[in-house]
Each structure stands twice: as C-alpha cells, then as structure tokens.
Write a protein that holds these residues in place. Structure first.
Motif, mmCIF file in Angstrom:
data_model
loop_
_atom_site.group_PDB
_atom_site.id
_atom_site.type_symbol
_atom_site.label_atom_id
_atom_site.label_comp_id
_atom_site.label_asym_id
_atom_site.label_seq_id
_atom_site.Cartn_x
_atom_site.Cartn_y
_atom_site.Cartn_z
ATOM 1 N N LEU A 597 0.904 -1.311 -0.013
ATOM 2 C CA LEU A 597 0.172 0.060 -0.060
ATOM 3 C C LEU A 597 0.941 1.219 -0.094
ATOM 4 O O LEU A 597 0.574 2.187 -0.580
ATOM 5 N N GLU A 598 1.839 1.338 0.814
ATOM 6 C CA GLU A 598 2.660 2.390 0.968
ATOM 7 C C GLU A 598 3.499 2.679 -0.659
ATOM 8 O O GLU A 598 3.452 3.604 -1.060
ATOM 9 N N VAL A 599 3.821 1.575 -1.375
ATOM 10 C CA VAL A 599 4.740 1.622 -2.350
ATOM 11 C C VAL A 599 3.658 2.216 -3.416
ATOM 12 O O VAL A 599 4.067 3.087 -4.315
ATOM 13 N N ILE A 600 2.336 1.865 -3.449
ATOM 14 C CA ILE A 600 1.332 2.509 -4.383
ATOM 15 C C ILE A 600 1.173 4.016 -4.099
ATOM 16 O O ILE A 600 1.180 4.978 -5.005
ATOM 17 N N LYS A 601 1.187 4.565 -2.817
ATOM 18 C CA LYS A 601 1.132 5.795 -2.486
ATOM 19 C C LYS A 601 2.175 6.782 -3.027
ATOM 20 O O LYS A 601 2.195 7.734 -3.456
ATOM 21 N N GLN A 602 3.441 6.065 -2.995
ATOM 22 C CA GLN A 602 4.820 6.673 -3.361
ATOM 23 C C GLN A 602 4.811 6.953 -4.990
ATOM 24 O O GLN A 602 5.132 7.850 -5.400
ATOM 25 N N LEU A 603 3.910 5.780 -5.481
ATOM 26 C CA LEU A 603 4.060 5.996 -7.002
ATOM 27 C C LEU A 603 3.040 6.982 -7.387
ATOM 28 O O LEU A 603 3.257 7.673 -8.273
ATOM 29 N N LYS A 604 1.900 7.050 -6.664
ATOM 30 C CA LYS A 604 0.985 8.070 -6.991
ATOM 31 C C LYS A 604 1.536 9.414 -6.908
ATOM 32 O O LYS A 604 1.070 10.401 -7.188
ATOM 33 N N SER A 605 2.562 9.675 -5.595
ATOM 34 C CA SER A 605 3.059 10.959 -5.642
ATOM 35 C C SER A 605 3.992 11.471 -6.764
ATOM 36 O O SER A 605 4.318 12.478 -7.112
#
Length: 723
Positions: A597-605
């Motif tokens: 989930l954290e990786v997805i948030k990083q990618l979206k940033s």
C-alpha cells in the motif's frame, strides 16, 4: 438516506428492458417521466444497456405511457416463461417495411409532392396538401413531444426541430419542411440502429449459454430449462455441446474452449474436481458436472450484469458533453432569435429571408451528433473488451486506463503461475542414498502447511518415491525458519539458511553459501535439509514465470508506460532475478500487504495515475489505493469480479496492453467526435453571414455528422488484440 432505507428501496427495485431509445436526451426525459409516477420513489435509466430500474410500483402500461412520446416498448428483464408447443410457429421479426412504415409513407407523400410541384407548380393546392400530409405522417410524434417541451420550457433537439417546422410552415416552405421532418426521422433511426449495433456485443453474450440442459436427478435423466436446475443436480454434457451452468466435474475429462469467458483462444484441459463455466464449449469428452450455482449466479450472468452496469456509468467525457448540451441548446435558440431579429431591425433586411435563416440555425443547432458521440463509443469499447475477456467496470475506468503512467504488479499468480515447482536437488553428504533423503524430506513436508511443500511432494510423486507412510515423530514447525521431525531416531531439519545457522554444530561452508547465492540469483527459493550435525542436501523451488509476462511488459513499455514495479514478499535476490527476467523497471521485495500500500502511495506521488495488478483479494488495500485496480484471472472468482475496477478473466497478461490500446483509441475517437460535431455546426452557422444557410444544408449537416460520429464510434467494436 439511511442504510435501511437503501435496502428497502433495493428490495422494491424492478428492472425492465426498453426498446425504442433513439437518443440519450430521450432516455433522460423517459426517466423523469417515470419518476413522476405516483407509486415510484426513484428511477434510473441505463441508456447504454437500454434498461430502466424502477424503485417502487409501476405497471408496464404506466411505463409505456411515460415513454409514449417515443413509442417506447417496455419488457420485463425476466419475462414469465410459458411453454411453447413444438408445432406452434415461432414469432418472426417485424419486417423492415412495417417497422419503418411511418417513415416510408412520409417519404412517399413527399415524393408525390415533388412530382406535383414539377407538374402543377409550387403554389398548387395539391402540392401543398401532399407536403403537409408528408409532414403530418412523419412528424406527429416529433411535434407532439416538441410542443409538450415548449409548454414545460424544456429545450432539447426535438424542441428546436418543432420550432423550425412550425416556422417553416408559417412562411410557406412546405417542401423544405417536409424534407427536414423526414431527414430528422431518418437521423433518429440511424442513431437507434447504431446504438443497437453497439449493444449487440452484450446481446450476443446473453445467447452464449444454452437455455436447456440434460440433467440426472433422482436417478432419472431429463432435459430441463436452466431456470429449473437446482444446485447439486448432475448435468450431462456430450462432446461438442455447450455447458449450460457453472459447476464442478465429477466424472470425465475434456478439452474446454473458454473463449466466451476468458477470451483465451486455446482450449483448456479439465479433469475431475475442476471448475467449468456456463457458455463454454466441451470439445472432446463426455462430462458429468455437479451444478454449483443457480442460473442468475453463473459467471456469464455476472459478466453480463457487470458490463451492462458499466455501460450505464458515465465517463468524464460524457459528463462534459451532457453538461455542455444543457447550455448549448438554449444558446442556439438565442442565436437563432438574434439572426431573425437583428438584420431586419438594424440593417433593413427582409424579414422573410432572415426568419428562414433563423429556422435553419435551429435545425443546424440540433445536438444529435454531439450527444451520441460519447455513449456509443463507451458502449462499443466496453462490449468489445468483454468479448475479449476483459471486464471494465465503467466509462471512468476506461478513460483512466488510457492515461496510466505507472503499473505495479503483484508477483505470485500475476507475473508467475503461482504454482511452485522443485527445480534443483543437490546432495551434500554422498554417504546417504539420494532417494532415501528425498523420502525423508518429503515425509516432513507432507506434514507441513508451507506453500512450497506441494512442489516437493509433486517431485517425489513423479519419481515414485514413497513418503506418506514414513513415520515421523515430534514433528514441529519453526515459524519463519522451517520444520523438523524425528525419523528412525534421528532429528531432521528442513528450512532456510537462517534455521541451520542457529544450530550450534552446523557451519555453512563457502561452497554451500555460493550455491545458495547462485540459486537465489536465478529467482529460486532455497531450502537446506540435514540433521543437527550436518547439512545433507540443498533444494531449490521456483514459481515459474508466465510465458506471457515478458512480452506483456515489453508491449506496455512500448505503449509509453513510464514505470513498471514488481511487488513481492520474496527476498531481494529472488525478486531481482524475476524482475530482470520479465523486464521490470523497479523491484520491491520482502513486502507485507501494508508495505505494498505504501509503495502505491509513493508511485501516486510521482505519477498522476497508477494501476495495481493483483489477484483481487490478497492485495485489496493496494488495489483500492490505486487509480485503477486490475484483478488477474478472475473467472469464477466472485470477490475479484466485485472488487476490481477492471478484471482480466483469463490468466493472460497480454490482455493488459490490449486494454490500454482500446482505452486510448476510445479517448481519441471521443475527442474526434466532439471536435467534428461542434466543428461542423460552426461551419454551417458561418454560412448565415452571407445568407447561404438553407434548411436542406442544415438538416443534411446534422444528419451527416450523426452518421459519421456513429460509424466512427462503432470502429471500437472491431479493435483487435494483435493490431
């Protein structure tokens, strides 16, 4: 509205299929009319699927009265089934000349009017009567609706046309008004035909599964309708027959063509205890199948329902068009009024000439092409995707997919097959027999719950090494490290290198560590086997990479996807090896679900839009956080079908590049349609300045734009995977 109220409303919902929709505006008017019925709380029209959901009570007669302005026919979604005698003739389709009799009669009177004009002249009473008759026959429905709209101050395309027709009659332009009425009716028929063709992709899905099946019940074989088949019945399917219901094979094996569900062109081998789906084709063997789902719960039924719901979801482009059209129609009326009034009042021009020009502005301003530009594209694209084994849950996701910048992939079951295979077995202590050591290791793994245990047991079975009858004492699972147990008085251990490094008498030599590193760099999971005193063997297990993964990643990068990231719980060495093999731009290893989930948030940033491809269940947080959640191999998986924004029904990742290509083509066609529809109006309106705009040019430009927009949108039905 409370949850209880929503539940009560849902229980009151009845769905009907509608025949006769010609445009989205008409669908909206029908929805509003139904909402006004006394016992109806709410109503929602799905123009793409040509359905209406009614919350409350309403008879078919009341619904058809609400749609009388367009002669809509209302049909229950689940009509009452009545037996049909074998000798009873089947109902034929309505012949073309009967279905379009009004248009044909109107055209006939118009042709006679032109003939009379040539013989008797334009001012002859017979000529006028023929043109008036043509208008009445072809334009009664149009005028009735248009006049009702005028009274209620509702302004749509029919309102514009009604004002134009009335104005043309007042200034004596009988011939041109007659042509306008017929061409408008023809334009509506073409719109209806185009939408019906686009909806045909779903209609064809409905006809995939047979309506009857041969079943065995209480020892008796009988042919029954699918509505009467119960869970637990045994269905008998011969070679060459289609499977009518979802179920599990209890006897027999065969090659099943699942193209209707998964889009796979290659048949799949199915054996006892394998799941089969309604609508698929049994190509070879005789099968006995235990029914597991009722007809309304089958996978094909869910697909049809989800696709129809998706077609009703408005895409952002459609929302823009709908909003634009609300302001566009009144604006056109204002422009037409100015065209009529300004030249005569301020420049001394002839009133008759500019009234005629104003009427032509109303006709050319009809937003038919603009309104239909988006829904027919969305319906065509979603229907085509469904036939290829890709479920897109709405127009918004269809648009988002085309604009993706990055895609994250779960490894197991997505990039890999999800089925571990034992690849290496190397003895360290040559004093022990290799088969005996394999038997000991497998006997321990037989009692384990570890996912990799099946790979070792399969290898032992393939080599005819017995293990299930080997007695094991004091078996224990060592969390995160491995397993141990006593066989023939000796304590054996199977696990990772960390387990053996904790045993005081074990020393991992450089040779063993080099072997472990080498295997891990190949993307394999390494286990050691031995006693408390020595390491006896090294085992390597790998989850095989799908044949399509590398090709799919290459196509995605060629399509302009900037970043592809693999997410896995594997160690770094194994993860890097697989990531490099398939062509990932980034690899994230040793991740827990919350880490993904954290990786997805990083990618979206870093990127505007990010997709997550997973199994639809285990990766739920990451799928939910992504812009578009894509479930892999969703056939028969209810959770994946319900939770994902996009579902790839088969295990073929090549469907993903196809979906992105289809999405981008859809966006391009929608934009082209909107630009063309507005552009042709502007060009026609510019003809007002020199006074060249006629009613003929106006209606032909409107109808021509509608036809071209519809044909352009229908190209999406023919987009192929290998283009």
């Amino acid at each position: 509205m409370s949850e209880q109220q929503l539940k009560e409303l849902d229980e009151e919902k009845t769905t009907y299929r509608i025949e006769g929709f010609s445009c989205a505006n008409c669908a909206g008017k029908f929805e509003n009319n139904v909402k006004k019925l006394s016992n109806v709380h709410d109503a929602k029209v799905n123009f793409g699927a040509s359905k209406i959901s009614v919350y409350g009570e309403a008879s078919i007669e009341e619904l058809e009265k609400a749609g009388a302005f367009e002669n809509l026919e209302v049909i229950p979604e689940k009509p009452t089934r009545t037996p049909v005698a074998e000798d009873e003739p089947k109902e034929d389709k309505i012949p073309f000349y009967k279905k379009h009799s009004t248009l044909l009669y109107s055209a006939l009177f118009m042709a006679l009017g032109f003939l009379s004009m040539a013989v008797n002249g334009n001012e002859n009473i017979v000529t006028a009567a023929l043109f008036i008759t043509s208008m009445i026959v072809g334009g009664t429905s149009l005028m009735k609706t248009g006049l009702q709209n005028l009274v209620c101050f509702e302004f749509d395309m029919r309102t514009l046309m009604t004002i134009a027709v009335l104005g043309g009659v007042l200034i004596g332009e009988w011939a041109e008004v007659s042509v306008v009425v017929i061409l408008f009716a023809l334009s509506e028929s073409l719109e209806r035909f185009s939408m019906d063709r686009a909806r045909a992709s779903i209609t064809s899905l409905m006809d995939i599964a047979p309506n009857e099946a041969l079943i065995r019940r209480s020892g008796q074989e009988m042919t029954v309708h699918v509505d009467d088949i119960a869970i637990g019945d045994i269905m008998l399917v011969k070679p060459g027959q289609k499977i009518a219901m979802d179920g599990v094979i209890v006897d027999g094996s065969s090659s099943i063509n699942q193209a209707a569900i998964t889009g796979e062109s290659v048949p799949v081998e199915k054996h006892e205890e394998d799941e089969v789906f309604a609508g698929t084709l049994n190509e070879e063997g005789f099968l006995e199948i235990k029914i597991t789902k009722l007809v309304e719960d089958t996978t094909i039924a869910k697909i049809i329902h989800l696709v129809e719901e998706a077609q009703g979801e408005r895409a952002p482009a459609q929302a823009f068009v709908d909003k634009f059209a609300r302001y566009y129609t009144p604006a056109i009326m204002a422009v037409a009024a100015l065209v009529v009034v300004v030249p005569p009042l301020f420049f001394g021009a002839e009133w008759g000439t500019w009234v005629y020009q104003g009427l032509a502005v109303l006709v050319v301003g009809c937003p038919c092409a603009l309104v239909i530009s988006t829904p027919i594209s969305i319906v065509s694209a979603i229907g085509n995707a469904a036939k290829k084994g890709v479920l897109v849950k709405g127009g918004i996701y269809l648009e988002e997919i085309g604009a993706l910048d990055a895609i994250a992939f779960d490894k197991t079951g997505t990039l890999t097959k999800g089925i571990p295979v034992m690849t290496d077995f190397e003895m360290i202590n040559e004093q022990m027999d290799e088969n005996k050591m394999m038997s000991i290791i497998t006997a321990l793994e037989y009692r384990s719950q570890h996912p990799l245990a099946s790979a070792i047991m399969n290898r032992a079975s393939d080599e005819n090494i017995s293990y299930s009858d080997v007695p094991v004492e004091d078996f224990s699972s060592i969390m995160g490290l491995g397993i141990s147990g006593k066989i023939d008085g000796t304590q054996y251990y199977v696990g990772n290198s960390r387990l053996f490094s904790k045993l005081p008498e074990i020393h991992l030599t450089d040779a063993i560590e080099n072997t472990i590193t080498s295997l891990q760099q190949q993307g394999k999971t390494v286990m050691l086997a031995g006693t408390a005193n020595s390491i006896k063997a090294i085992i390597a297990v790998a989850d095989e990479v799908r044949e399509t993964s590398q090709e799919s990643l290459r196509k995605l990068h060629e399509a302009g996807i900037k970043e592809t990231v693999m997410l896995t719980g594997d160690n770094q060495s194994t993860a890097n090896a697989i990531g490099e093999q398939v062509g990932m731009t980034d690899v994230r290893s040793e991740l827990l679900p919350q880490n993904k989930l954290e990786v997805i948030k990083q990618l979206k940033s870093r990127h505007k839009r990010v997709a997550m491809v997973g199994d639809g269940v285990n990766d739920a947080p990451a799928l939910a956080a992504s812009t578009v959640g894509i479930a892999m191999g969703s056939a028969g998986t209810d959770a994946a079908l319900e939770t994902a924004d996009v579902a790839l029904m088969g295990d073929d990742l090549n469907k993903l590049p196809f979906t992105i290509k289809l999405s981008r083509k859809t966006l391009n066609i929608i934009k082209a349609n909107i630009v063309f529809a507005i552009g042709i109006k502007i060009i026609a309106l510019l003809l007002v300045i020199p006074g060249w705009l006629t009613l003929w040019i106006a209606i032909l430009s409107d109808m021509g734009a509608t036809v071209l927009v519809a044909l352009n949108s229908m190209r999406l039905m023919r987009v192929k995977e290998d283009e």
